[in-house]
Write a protein that holds these residues in place. Structure first.
Motif, PDB file in Angstrom:
ATOM      1  N   ARG A   1       0.825  -1.210   0.000  1.00  0.00           N
ATOM      2  CA  ARG A   1       0.000   0.000   0.000  1.00  0.00           C
ATOM      3  C   ARG A   1       0.858   1.258   0.000  1.00  0.00           C
ATOM      4  NH1 ARG A   1      -4.540  -2.116   4.362  1.00  0.00           N
ATOM      5  NH2 ARG A   1      -5.771  -3.340   2.861  1.00  0.00           N
ATOM      6  N   SER A   2       1.986   1.210   0.680  1.00  0.00           N
ATOM      7  CA  SER A   2       2.870   2.383   0.672  1.00  0.00           C
ATOM      8  C   SER A   2       3.417   2.640  -0.724  1.00  0.00           C
ATOM      9  CB  SER A   2       4.012   2.193   1.675  1.00  0.00           C
ATOM     10  OG  SER A   2       4.927   1.204   1.243  1.00  0.00           O
ATOM     11  N   HIS A   3       3.727   1.579  -1.460  1.00  0.00           N
ATOM     12  CA  HIS A   3       4.190   1.743  -2.851  1.00  0.00           C
ATOM     13  C   HIS A   3       3.088   2.373  -3.697  1.00  0.00           C
ATOM     14  CE1 HIS A   3       7.478  -0.562  -1.503  1.00  0.00           C
ATOM     15  NE2 HIS A   3       7.097  -1.771  -1.891  1.00  0.00           N
ATOM     16  N   GLU A   4       1.852   1.888  -3.537  1.00  0.00           N
ATOM     17  CA  GLU A   4       0.743   2.422  -4.325  1.00  0.00           C
ATOM     18  C   GLU A   4       0.540   3.916  -4.048  1.00  0.00           C
ATOM     19  OE1 GLU A   4      -2.353  -0.133  -2.976  1.00  0.00           O
ATOM     20  OE2 GLU A   4      -2.013  -1.658  -4.526  1.00  0.00           O
ATOM     21  N   LEU A   5       0.591   4.283  -2.775  1.00  0.00           N
ATOM     22  CA  LEU A   5       0.396   5.690  -2.426  1.00  0.00           C
ATOM     23  C   LEU A   5       1.482   6.570  -3.020  1.00  0.00           C
ATOM     24  CD1 LEU A   5      -0.693   5.354   1.320  1.00  0.00           C
ATOM     25  CD2 LEU A   5      -2.108   6.142  -0.603  1.00  0.00           C
ATOM     26  N   ARG A   6       2.717   6.093  -2.985  1.00  0.00           N
ATOM     27  CA  ARG A   6       3.810   6.903  -3.520  1.00  0.00           C
ATOM     28  C   ARG A   6       3.643   7.120  -5.017  1.00  0.00           C
ATOM     29  NH1 ARG A   6      10.442   6.113  -3.249  1.00  0.00           N
ATOM     30  NH2 ARG A   6      10.871   7.896  -4.614  1.00  0.00           N
ATOM     31  N   VAL A   7       3.309   6.054  -5.743  1.00  0.00           N
ATOM     32  CA  VAL A   7       3.164   6.186  -7.198  1.00  0.00           C
ATOM     33  C   VAL A   7       1.998   7.115  -7.517  1.00  0.00           C
ATOM     34  CG1 VAL A   7       2.745   4.962  -9.356  1.00  0.00           C
ATOM     35  CG2 VAL A   7       4.155   3.903  -7.590  1.00  0.00           C
ATOM     36  N   ARG A   8       0.885   6.974  -6.806  1.00  0.00           N
ATOM     37  CA  ARG A   8      -0.271   7.832  -7.050  1.00  0.00           C
ATOM     38  C   ARG A   8       0.075   9.302  -6.809  1.00  0.00           C
ATOM     39  NH1 ARG A   8      -3.521   5.225  -4.161  1.00  0.00           N
ATOM     40  NH2 ARG A   8      -4.635   4.028  -5.728  1.00  0.00           N
ATOM     41  N   GLU A   9       0.847   9.565  -5.758  1.00  0.00           N
ATOM     42  CA  GLU A   9       1.264  10.944  -5.472  1.00  0.00           C
ATOM     43  C   GLU A   9       2.196  11.490  -6.547  1.00  0.00           C
ATOM     44  OE1 GLU A   9       3.005  10.693  -1.633  1.00  0.00           O
ATOM     45  OE2 GLU A   9       1.085  10.503  -0.565  1.00  0.00           O
ATOM     46  N   GLU A  10       3.037  10.606  -7.096  1.00  0.00           N
ATOM     47  CA  GLU A  10       4.010  11.032  -8.107  1.00  0.00           C
ATOM     48  C   GLU A  10       3.334  11.462  -9.402  1.00  0.00           C
ATOM     49  OE1 GLU A  10       7.436  11.119  -8.383  1.00  0.00           O
ATOM     50  OE2 GLU A  10       7.915  10.564  -6.312  1.00  0.00           O
ATOM     51  N   ILE A  11       2.329  10.705  -9.850  1.00  0.00           N
ATOM     52  CA  ILE A  11       1.789  10.950 -11.192  1.00  0.00           C
ATOM     53  C   ILE A  11       0.336  11.408 -11.188  1.00  0.00           C
ATOM     54  CG2 ILE A  11       3.397   9.293 -12.206  1.00  0.00           C
ATOM     55  CD1 ILE A  11       1.116   7.307 -12.475  1.00  0.00           C
ATOM     56  N   GLY A  12      -0.309  11.424 -10.038  1.00  0.00           N
ATOM     57  CA  GLY A  12      -1.699  11.854  -9.978  1.00  0.00           C
ATOM     58  C   GLY A  12      -2.658  10.686 -10.116  1.00  0.00           C
ATOM     59  N   ALA A  13      -3.848  10.828  -9.554  1.00  0.00           N
ATOM     60  CA  ALA A  13      -4.806   9.725  -9.494  1.00  0.00           C
ATOM     61  C   ALA A  13      -5.270   9.272 -10.874  1.00  0.00           C
ATOM     62  CB  ALA A  13      -6.009  10.135  -8.644  1.00  0.00           C
ATOM     63  N   THR A  14      -5.505  10.213 -11.792  1.00  0.00           N
ATOM     64  CA  THR A  14      -6.018   9.835 -13.116  1.00  0.00           C
ATOM     65  C   THR A  14      -4.989   9.042 -13.907  1.00  0.00           C
ATOM     66  OG1 THR A  14      -7.414  11.812 -13.162  1.00  0.00           O
ATOM     67  CG2 THR A  14      -6.979  10.710 -15.269  1.00  0.00           C
ATOM     68  N   ALA A  15      -3.760   9.548 -13.959  1.00  0.00           N
ATOM     69  CA  ALA A  15      -2.701   8.841 -14.685  1.00  0.00           C
ATOM     70  C   ALA A  15      -2.405   7.496 -14.033  1.00  0.00           C
ATOM     71  CB  ALA A  15      -1.439   9.698 -14.732  1.00  0.00           C
ATOM     72  N   TYR A  16      -2.462   7.469 -12.699  1.00  0.00           N
ATOM     73  CA  TYR A  16      -2.207   6.213 -11.987  1.00  0.00           C
ATOM     74  C   TYR A  16      -3.246   5.163 -12.374  1.00  0.00           C
ATOM     75  CZ  TYR A  16      -1.856   2.779  -8.241  1.00  0.00           C
ATOM     76  OH  TYR A  16      -1.737   1.604  -7.540  1.00  0.00           O
ATOM     77  N   LYS A  17      -4.506   5.543 -12.339  1.00  0.00           N
ATOM     78  CA  LYS A  17      -5.565   4.587 -12.649  1.00  0.00           C
ATOM     79  C   LYS A  17      -5.430   4.054 -14.070  1.00  0.00           C
ATOM     80  CE  LYS A  17     -10.594   4.048 -12.732  1.00  0.00           C
ATOM     81  NZ  LYS A  17     -11.902   4.711 -12.505  1.00  0.00           N
ATOM     82  N   LYS A  18      -5.106   4.940 -15.012  1.00  0.00           N
ATOM     83  CA  LYS A  18      -4.971   4.518 -16.409  1.00  0.00           C
ATOM     84  C   LYS A  18      -3.830   3.518 -16.572  1.00  0.00           C
ATOM     85  CE  LYS A  18      -4.192   6.404 -21.069  1.00  0.00           C
ATOM     86  NZ  LYS A  18      -2.946   5.651 -21.354  1.00  0.00           N
TER      87      LYS A  18
END
Length: 757
Positions: free
Chosen positions: A719-736
């Motif tokens: 979960r910590s990895h997921e949060l970091r990536v989402r913060e880095e690129i934004g929720a929309t880009a992360y989901k895509k």
């Protein structure tokens, strides 16, 4: 490592660490692996006829216009059901973005295994301990796929139960069935597969198959060919067996002999009330004690009428009689030793090599030195086929194997040959365990995968015999191998059965207890794993076996580490004596103690000690030549690299770990390595790629049943990895990007992760 064995129907009928190694997921695939989602292999021969049937199936299998989601192809053995199903499915597979999956059921000898066979075909074989149909339903809940259940007749009740469970809860699922009788479910669309029309398709098939003998169809010989095909009722398998005889007989002689034998004494095994190999409890026919499901059933098909009360148009003895007579005639034309070999080879569940045939089938008038030559003759006569993807292996069509099995039974040799089959695979499993912790480990893993069906049949045979000590030994050995080669459910099943008899204390019982506990840990079944750990530790202590006690410490310490009790885990694992590492399965357990200790340090945040122990394990793995434990050590080294800021090394070691797990078909290890690689990639500044890797990892964790093995520490890290990536690129880009990765097929995902493409 899945290959498609032959079925009832003939192929030509109607027609920064250790480098990645070839053969691992993520490394170029073996020849013949499908490029579309699913597991359909490409056709290797032309397809003759069935134009109307294919047109009807195009509509029925099209999700946009098909009326029902359960379609059954029903017909006698040898009429071409499997080939027709595969051809029809290949034509519509673009409509199923999550794949067309062929589930081959003919090798199943025990009730209750259909769900497991489906899970294995879908690469869900290493699931958690819940009901397998629930696991399949959970995995497929948002997917659109076509499932082909091939050769259902001998496990009909299981197939009915599976369809009744999955279809109501999976709107994106369609099921295509091949069987000698329909499932009998409401809404089932049934196509009765008739033999080929004699005047055109049957003649074309005969001419194509006979061309290998030098035969050419022309206007002069066509009437005789038509007569031959008519005698054989247009049944593709019967036509094929007759056509290859033109290498020995003239066309006129062939026609004459068929005329003599179709009503002769040779069909001593049929017609009969029950097809061979089909148990009463599995049938859906009231005449045989099974339950027939009532309800409206659409029986339409191209140019077909609904069946009368007497049954479908092909049912009853004549055509089954014709097929069995054609096989019986081929049987009579074989030499006596060829017939004996045919009968004895029928005990193999799903293919065999020459060496196995020599071990299992030799005896009495049949010496081992003759078997290779006799086998070659059976291949020439199309009695035995070479495997489509492995020319060193051979297999039967189902109906031909059934004839051999009936003949073996009539000879009074069935039990004796089945015991020889059991003992051959008993020795094979024992040798595999003895050499597991060596440089032959990868080869043994491939062998276990290739021989999976035969190992299962041999274990089933052992479990039904009075001598429970043999069953316990086989369960300990085969269960160990299956645990390390990705067949966790099979391992759990055979070990539970063998241990349920409360066997007497001894080395085999201790090994079986260890294997059962080790299965539970990989399944994330941590409470159950704790119980097996206690039982194994008690058995090892009572026996006074120091290596067994070290092995038992892995179960105890590993369970504690995965449940978050890290200090207790470290105390137990670090206190185990450092004995010389053995070459057998216990040697692998010794290395697993050390890698569990390294993981415990890592989860506690002691990255220095975690790295030091992991590097020791890596060196020991290299010295042994093994790969299974070493891949876990590489993954821990990668996490330690990341903790100290060496991102490049972390990426390299994570990829090496992933390639090693792929080589050993270790889905749990691959999922763990993907989580680490995603963390390293985002640290390197490539957030979109890290999000795709997390999506790939999520898909692979789905295959294991329990994400992060239910370890709270591993779940929190993910979960910590997921949060970091989402913060880095934004929720929309992360989901895509995440969804792009999650929708990749297993092989595609690992190839992307290992090679960056």
């Amino acid at each position: 490592m899945s290959t498609s064995p032959a079925r009832d129907e003939p192929e030509m009928s109607e027609s920064g660490g250790r480098p990645a190694q070839p053969g691992s997921p993520g490394v170029p695939a073996h020849p013949g692996i499908p490029t579309h989602p699913g597991n359909l292999l490409p056709e290797t021969r032309s397809f003759v006829g069935r134009t109307e049937e294919l047109a009807w199936l195009d509509g029925e299998l099209d999700p946009g216009i098909g009326v029902g989601r359960l379609v059954s192809l029903v017909g006698v053995g040898g009429v071409g059901k499997t080939r027709l199903a595969s051809r029809a499915a290949a034509r519509v597979r673009d409509a199923y973005p999550d794949g067309v999956w062929l589930v081959e059921l003919s090798a199943l000898h025990t009730a209750g295994l259909v769900g497991l066979a489906v899970a294995e075909a879908l690469r869900l074989a290493d699931q958690s301990t819940g009901p397998v149909t629930e696991v399949v339903a959970e995995w497929a809940k948002d997917k659109r796929l076509l499932l082909i259940l091939d050769s259902c007749e001998h496990v009909l009740a299981d197939c009915v139960a599976l369809a009744e469970t999955l279809l109501p809860v999976l709107p994106g699922l369609r099921v295509l069935v091949t069987s000698r009788e329909q499932l009998g479910l409401p809404g089932e669309r049934v196509l009765y597969v008739d033999p080929l029309p004699v005047a055109d398709d049957a003649v074309a098939l005969f001419a194509e198959r006979a061309a290998a003998t030098g035969f050419t169809l022309d206007d002069t010989n066509r009437p005789v060919v038509e007569a031959v095909c008519r005698r054989l009722d247009g049944i593709p398998l019967a036509i094929e067996l007759a056509a290859v005889r033109l290498s020995e007989l003239s066309l006129a002689e062939l026609d004459g002999r068929l005329g003599e034998h179709l009503t002769s004494r040779l069909d001593v095994l049929g017609p009969r009330d029950e097809d061979p190999g089909r148990g009463d409890a599995q049938r859906g026919d009231p005449r045989h004690g099974g339950a027939r499901h009532d309800g409206a059933q659409d029986r339409e098909g191209p140019s077909r009428q609904g069946p009368s009360q007497e049954g479908p148009p092909w049912e009853g003895p004549p055509r089954h009689h014709t097929l069995r007579t054609a096989i019986g005639w081929s049987h009579e034309l074989c030499e006596p030793l060829e017939r004996l070999l045919w009968a004895r080879l029928s005990v193999f569940a799903d293919g065999f090599c020459v060496g196995a045939a020599e071990e299992v089938c030799a005896g009495g008038p049949l010496p081992a030195r003759r078997i290779a030559g006799l086998l070659a003759r059976l291949v020439e006569q199309s009695i035995v086929r070479r495997h489509r993807t492995d020319p060193a292996r051979f297999q039967f069509l189902d109906t031909v194997r059934e004839f051999g099995a009936d003949w073996l039974r009539a000879l009074g040799e069935e039990r004796a040959v089945r015991l020889r089959h059991r003992d051959y695979y008993r020795r094979l499993a024992r040798e595999g365990c003895a050499e597991w912790n060596t440089g032959r480990q990868v080869a043994w893993c491939e062998r276990v995968l290739t021989e999976h069906a035969n190992l299962r049949a041999a274990v089933d045979c052992a479990l039904t015999e009075p001598d429970s000590s043999v069953a316990l030994e086989m369960a300990a050995d085969v269960g160990f191998l299956w645990r390390h080669c990705g067949y966790l459910r099979d391992a759990q099943h055979c070990l539970d059965l063998a241990l349920a008899t409360d066997p007497a204390p001894g080395p085999d019982r201790t090994r079986a207890l260890w294997a059962r506990g080790a299965v539970a840990l990989l399944q994330g079944d941590l409470l159950v794993g704790a119980d097996w750990a206690v039982r194994c530790a008690d058995a090892a202590k009572a026996a006074g076996d120091p290596v067994a006690m070290v092995a038992a410490a892995y179960l105890t310490g590993g369970q504690l580490a995965l449940t978050g009790r890290l200090s207790e885990a470290i105390d137990i694992l670090s206190a185990t004596p450092r004995l010389p590492v053995r070459e057998d399965g216990y040697g692998a357990a010794q290395l697993q103690v050390r890698v569990a200790l390294s993981l415990s340090y890592l989860l506690r945040g002691d990255h220095g000690r975690a790295r030091a122990v992991a590097e020791e394990v890596h060196e020991a793995s290299v010295a042994c030549g093994e790969s299974w434990v070493g891949a876990f050590a590489d993954g821990i080294v990668a996490q330690a690299d990341l903790a100290r800021g060496d991102v490049r090394a972390a990426v390299g070691n994570a990829r090496t770990a992933l390639a090693g797990h792929g080589l050993m078909h270790n889905t749990v290890g691959a999922a763990m390595a993907l989580d680490v690689l995603a963390a390293a990639v985002v640290a390197a500044g490539d957030g979109p790629r890290a999000a795709r890797l997390l999506g790939i990892a999520a898909h692979v964790w789905e295959l294991t049943g329990r994400a992060q093995m239910d370890s709270p520490d591993l779940i929190a890290t993910r979960r910590s990895h997921e949060l970091r990536v989402r913060e880095e690129i934004g929720a929309t880009a992360y989901k895509k990007a995440y969804e792009e990765g999650r929708t990749l097929r297993y092989e595609e995902g690992l190839d992307y992760a290992v090679h960056g493409r």
